[in-house]
Each structure stands twice: as structure tokens, then as C-alpha cells.
Scaffold this motif. Sequence first.
Motif, PDB file in Angstrom:
ATOM      1  N   THR A   1       0.720  -1.084  -0.171  1.00 20.20           N
ATOM      2  CA  THR A   1       0.202   0.092   0.020  1.00 20.20           C
ATOM      3  C   THR A   1       1.053   1.104   0.009  1.00 20.20           C
ATOM      4  O   THR A   1       1.755   1.441   0.974  1.00 20.20           O
ATOM      5  CB  THR A   1      -0.853   0.001   1.189  1.00 20.20           C
ATOM      6  N   PRO A   2       0.507   2.078  -0.757  1.00 21.77           N
ATOM      7  CA  PRO A   2       1.555   3.331  -0.986  1.00 21.77           C
ATOM      8  C   PRO A   2       1.423   4.281   0.226  1.00 21.77           C
ATOM      9  O   PRO A   2       0.025   4.512   0.286  1.00 21.77           O
ATOM     10  CB  PRO A   2       1.326   3.933  -2.282  1.00 21.77           C
TER      11      PRO A   2
ATOM     12  N   ARG B   1      11.003  16.427  -8.315  1.00 22.28           N
ATOM     13  CA  ARG B   1      10.567  15.426  -8.882  1.00 22.28           C
ATOM     14  C   ARG B   1      10.599  14.213  -8.079  1.00 22.28           C
ATOM     15  O   ARG B   1      11.463  13.757  -7.366  1.00 22.28           O
ATOM     16  CB  ARG B   1      11.510  15.266 -10.211  1.00 22.28           C
ATOM     17  N   VAL B   2       9.825  13.101  -8.337  1.00 17.06           N
ATOM     18  CA  VAL B   2       9.585  11.834  -7.480  1.00 17.06           C
ATOM     19  C   VAL B   2      10.954  11.079  -7.675  1.00 17.06           C
ATOM     20  O   VAL B   2      11.447  11.090  -8.788  1.00 17.06           O
ATOM     21  CB  VAL B   2       8.279  10.862  -7.920  1.00 17.06           C
ATOM     22  N   THR B   3      11.504  10.520  -6.562  1.00 16.57           N
ATOM     23  CA  THR B   3      12.796   9.791  -6.681  1.00 16.57           C
ATOM     24  C   THR B   3      12.375   8.413  -5.750  1.00 16.57           C
ATOM     25  O   THR B   3      13.092   7.427  -5.922  1.00 16.57           O
ATOM     26  CB  THR B   3      13.934  10.151  -5.907  1.00 16.57           C
ATOM     27  N   GLU B   4      11.443   8.320  -4.880  1.00 12.76           N
ATOM     28  CA  GLU B   4      11.057   7.015  -4.077  1.00 12.76           C
ATOM     29  C   GLU B   4       9.873   7.141  -3.709  1.00 12.76           C
ATOM     30  O   GLU B   4       9.156   8.167  -3.406  1.00 12.76           O
ATOM     31  CB  GLU B   4      12.135   7.207  -2.888  1.00 12.76           C
ATOM     32  N   ALA B   5       9.386   5.694  -3.774  1.00  9.85           N
ATOM     33  CA  ALA B   5       8.045   5.582  -3.164  1.00  9.85           C
ATOM     34  C   ALA B   5       7.986   4.620  -1.982  1.00  9.85           C
ATOM     35  O   ALA B   5       8.723   3.693  -1.892  1.00  9.85           O
ATOM     36  CB  ALA B   5       6.976   4.849  -4.479  1.00  9.85           C
TER      37      ALA B   5
ATOM     38  N   ALA C   1      10.792   0.639   0.762  1.00  9.24           N
ATOM     39  CA  ALA C   1      11.050   2.055  -0.031  1.00  9.24           C
ATOM     40  C   ALA C   1      11.519   1.359  -1.425  1.00  9.24           C
ATOM     41  O   ALA C   1      12.423   0.490  -1.491  1.00  9.24           O
ATOM     42  CB  ALA C   1      12.019   2.913   0.412  1.00  9.24           C
ATOM     43  N   LEU C   2      10.896   1.924  -2.526  1.00  9.76           N
ATOM     44  CA  LEU C   2      11.436   1.741  -3.827  1.00  9.76           C
ATOM     45  C   LEU C   2      11.805   2.739  -4.619  1.00  9.76           C
ATOM     46  O   LEU C   2      11.038   3.792  -4.678  1.00  9.76           O
ATOM     47  CB  LEU C   2      10.449   0.813  -4.833  1.00  9.76           C
TER      48      LEU C   2
END
Lengths: 155, 415
Positions: free
Chosen positions: B255-256, B265-269, B280-281
Motif C-alpha cells: 500500500t503506497p 521530482r519523484v525519486t522514491e515511493a 521503499a522503492l
Amino acid sequence: MNITVLYGTETGNAEMLAEDIMADLAAEHDVESRNLSDFGVEEFDRERMYLIVCSTYGDGELPASARPFAEAMETAKPDLTGIYFAIFGLGDSEYHDTFNFGSKRLAELLSASGAEQIGERPTHDACGSDMAEDLALPWARKVVELAAERLGEVA
Amino acid sequence: MTKSVAIVGSGPSGCYLAQALLKASPGLRVDLLDSLPVPYGLVRYGVAPDHQGTKAVTRQFERLFERQGARFIGNVIVGKDISLEDLRTAYDAVVLAVGLSADRRLGIPGEELEGVVGAGALTRALYEHPDADPLPALGPHVIIMGNGNVAIDLLRLLAKTPDELAGSDLGPAPSDWLARSGISDIEIIGRSPAAQAKFDPVMVKELAKLSGVTIRVLEAGASEDPEAVKKIEALRSIDGHGSGPRRLTFRFGLTPIALEGKHGRVTEAHFRSAKGDLVALPCSAFLKAIGFETDGVLRREALIEGALDAANGVLAPGFYATGWFRRGPRGTIPENRADAQHLAARILADLNDQPSTSQKPGTVQLNGHAVVGYEGWKKIDAAETSNPPENRCRVKISTRAEMLLIARQNEDPGQ
């Protein structure tokens, strides 16, 4: 000849083709077009010829409107000796492993019950350049002619 | 007097409804309005460009206009060019079949970062919808959040080699964008276990045809449910497929909870696993394919909440809804066909009960607004299909202005 065009459809493409076949044969024959979902296995009549148009859906499965018919064929196991049918399949070669499995399955069910298939089982490919009716209309005329010979009638 | 029905939206739901209405009642006047100058909605802008067989239903819809007498009234935005009230005054029945086009939000921190893109927004850009945003930069490491057929469509398109798009109608600019994407890793992530994934097994099996990928499926799990077993078996069948440079990884039960970024800018989810662990990805783009919702223009929530009989598609007397707009973003084209056929029977029964003295004109007054009819669409269609690029079956006209220009070519000035 008395002809029933039966169709098994999920998105309506087979229904449209069945109506085209009915319209094309109607000048010379007494033709009706029926959805397999509204056709009972006990209704098969040796005085009629059956043309079947059936698509394939999902992972090589029968289209929704043909499923109750297939289930009834399996449970009722009717004796269809003396019934003549011809079958045309609609499929999508994008799914080559299961291409036209729907029409194949129906043909097997009918043959297993003793019905006799007339002609080959031509297939249309939704990804190809041919129009389904360009293949199906000449096929329908030909199998009706062949059936007339078998039934000892003049086409 | 002839009864009249206006259907707002000429996607599959609207077209199937018109088809069922005209089949049962050939004398009915049926008008299909669309905000775009071109018909067929999701079939043109939602079905993947490499699934041309699925798009074959348009042959049925062509007959609506060519044989069954339906009229196409394109380039008309209901709510802007004409009000819903005026439409209801003009027709005996009005049906909303506009679908759901807005991407559902995750509602987690970091969702506004650059590189976080909705699947609807991205597919509109890829499929050259006139209202699309420009194609975004994705970078090398893409996460696709979601486990429906749209997520699999995106995965497949992003993973394909240029040769694998032969025969599609993917446009020159999107094709070039894909060829130069530089994507090395795609991770497709489901919140639920694989057993509850929403995709069709055949969509997963199709991935076994990809030539430039290496596929891994992590923790597909097990199930007793026959439908779930089909999904899990489809996933197992592609696990380990290929040895190509692009790595595709399926993950489940994550679940995010937040998206982190650098310089906007997005670097990790960040995710929480079913066991409660934090995962963490890294990613350079995060694509949200978690479903669709209303774009708000036609006040869907209020209409559905206040509906006379929402289960049967009746919003108010003479006012109806069908397809995704009624049911929500679930179900494929055949399910919307069944929904439309059900509603057609209801509308015909209602029209039959109406007093036959109805004097509704069954046509819209648009005061000089440029409408595109079916003939105009056929000109656009011909322009798109007469000379497509190599290995393409169509090249879409991608702007309203150009569509309108082509639609009006050789038009009788007296009209």
C-alpha cells in the motif's frame, strides 16, 4: 430450406454477422437468427439446417451468450443424430494460443452429441484486413448448398 | 409524433444504447452528442493501440449511423455549448453516457511531485486525445501502481520494442517517445494480493510475447477461488519469461503511503506491506492506474445520489445514465453493452407510457456553433486511414482545429 442462424456473442460482432448471413440467405430460404442464450438444446429440429456463428472471449473462453447453451449441452447430452450444422468462428490472432477456441468448443460439443458438421470451420481474424462478412457470406451459401444435397432437396 | 432520445457521449456505452434502442424501435430519433468532433470515445482513446481486434466493435457502431438512422452531433460540450436543461427540453429522453475520465487520486503526500502521472492522463497523451497534456519524461525506473487492465496496458506498451507495435494505431510522436524512453525497469505494484488483482488473466499471458524483457513475479501467493487461481497461474506462467534488457517486476500487497522527491521530482515511493513492514522503492516516475472518477463537469455525485432509481439507470423522469457514469469504473466493454441493453428496454417502456401528445422537437439549437456530423467524421476517418505510416493502420488527427478543418472540407456552403 429452413435455416436457423445461431450466434454466440460477447460484444455483438457475431450477432451482426449472423444478421448479415440471415439477410443474405433470406431471398431464397426461410431464415431466422437467434441468440444461443435464447435457444434450448431441446429445440433442435431435423427439418432445419443450423448455421452457427461464434466468437471467443477472454482466455479462449466461450462468449457470454453461448455459455448457458454449452452447459445445457453438457448436462442434457441430447441426441442430435440427423442434425446438420455448419460453424463459423470469430477470433483475434493477437491471442494466438487460444485463437477461435470458442467456435472450436461449440463444434466439438455438437459433434459429440451426434450432429453432423458440414464443411470446414472457417475463422475470421479481427486483427486481419478481411471483413468478416466477405468470408462468411460465401461460406454460408456454400454450406447451405451442401446441406441441401445431403437433405435431398433442391437448393 | 416521433419520440426522440439524446445520448450524451458516443463511446461504447452510448453506441450500444443507441443500437439497442433502434433495433427495438427503428422509428425512434436517436442523437449521439460528443464533446469531441470524433465518435467512439473509449474505443478510440482508451482501448490500447495494439489491441485493434477490440476496436472492431466500431464496425457495429458505424452501422448505427449508416443504416439504423442515428445521428452523430460532434464537437458539442453539454454544459457549455448547450445546457443539460435545454437538452431535456428538446428530447423526450436524455441519457448520460459520458464515462469517467479523471484519474483517481491516491491521497498521499508527494502526489503533486513531477513524475507522478495518472494512467488516464498518460494514455490520453499516448493515444493522442486532443485535450491531452504533453507526454511526460519518465526516466529509467517506472513504477505502475494498480492491478487492473489499464495498468497492464501501460506495462505492455512501455515494455514493447518498436517492432512490436507494428499494425497498431500508435501515432508517430508517441511511437518516437516510446522508442527513446530509456526505461530499464518497470515495477507493477498491487495493493491487494495477486488473488484479488483486477486484471484479466489473458492480459497477463499476453506479456509472454514481449521480446525485450525479463519478467519476475514476486509473491503471487495462492488461492482456493477458481477465478483467482486463473490469475495466479497466468502470473506464474510469465515468471522468468525472457532475457531482454528491460526488467519487469510484479509485486503485490504493498500500500503506497508517501512519495519522496528531490528538486520537485519523484525519486522514491514508500509502501506498507501486508505484514506492516515499510518498503521503499526508487523510481523516476510513478504512474497511478488505480481507477477513474468523474471529471466533475456533469455533477455526477449529485445526480447519482438523487437518482430516482440508480440501479436501473433512471436519474429522473426522462433522464437516464448508463455505463461507467452510472456504475462506476468497473467492467469491460461487454458489461457496458449489457448495461446499455437493459437501459434501452427501460427507456422504451417509459416512452411508451408517456402521453403521445409530446411535442418535443428532438433536435438541438446551437446558434451557429460548429457541429461535426457523421459525414464530417467520415472525412476525418478517411484522412486518418488513407495513407498511414509504415506498420500503422491509422494516423490519428490529434487536434480539434485540424479535425474541424477536415470535417468542413468540401462542405456544401448552404448547410
